[in-house]
Design an enzyme around this catalytic site. Structure first.
Site, short mmCIF file in Angstrom:
data_model
loop_
_atom_site.label_atom_id
_atom_site.label_comp_id
_atom_site.label_asym_id
_atom_site.label_seq_id
_atom_site.Cartn_x
_atom_site.Cartn_y
_atom_site.Cartn_z
N THR A 1 0.82 -1.22 0.00
CA THR A 1 0.00 0.00 0.00
C THR A 1 0.85 1.26 0.00
O THR A 1 2.02 1.26 0.36
CB THR A 1 -0.96 0.02 1.21
OG1 THR A 1 -0.21 0.02 2.41
CG2 THR A 1 -1.88 -1.19 1.18
N ASP A 2 0.21 2.36 -0.39
CA ASP A 2 0.89 3.64 -0.41
C ASP A 2 0.50 4.45 0.84
O ASP A 2 -0.17 3.93 1.73
CB ASP A 2 0.58 4.42 -1.70
CG ASP A 2 -0.89 4.75 -1.87
OD1 ASP A 2 -1.67 4.65 -0.89
OD2 ASP A 2 -1.27 5.11 -2.99
N ALA A 3 0.88 5.71 0.87
CA ALA A 3 0.60 6.57 2.04
C ALA A 3 -0.89 6.74 2.28
O ALA A 3 -1.31 7.03 3.40
CB ALA A 3 1.27 7.93 1.85
#
Length: 135
Positions: A16-18
């Site tokens: 996942t990203d931020a």
């Protein structure tokens, strides 16, 4: 020919990203895993062919992101051969979440190459035959 192969993928935190959703490039990794597991399902282990100097490389991808996957989702990644040629294969691939919602699609073209020369070569007969048979 196997009409469609499915492979489960769990979304890990590292995927996942931020914003807490799967980073777009990771969908390509999920698709790659499904193609690898599809070959394994057919009895084709790529490490032996790599040692012999033959590999499959992706040469073209059209990716369509429709809805985000999130941490801990259990995804189903599919792989379907849409065209088999002498030195390449085309695939239609999808990713759905556990609710069956379509999240991403991809059209992928992979070429068979000589690793040493990085030039197209015919898909080895044992691989081409098992793909055509689907078993």
């Amino acid at each position: 020919m196997v009409s469609e192969f499915s492979f489960p993928v769990r979304v890990y935190y590292e995927d996942t990203d931020a914003g807490g959703i799967v980073y777009y490039a990771n969908y390509l990794k999920f698709f790659e895993r499904a193609r690898t597991e599809w070959l394994r399902y057919l009895g084709v282990e790529q490490d032996g062919w790599l040692h012999a100097g033959t590999a499959f490389v992706v040469r073209h991808v059209v990716l369509d992101l429709k809805s985000p996957a999130r941490f801990n989702d259990l995804l189903t990644v599919t792989c379907e051969v849409t065209q088999q040629r002498k030195a390449s294969m085309s695939f239609w691939q999808t990713i759905r979440n556990q609710a069956g919602q379509l999240l991403c699609t991809a059209e992928v073209k992979a070429a068979c190459v000589s690793i040493q020369e990085m030039k197209p070569v015919a898909i080895p007969a044992p691989i081409a035959e098992v793909i055509a048979r689907g078993s």
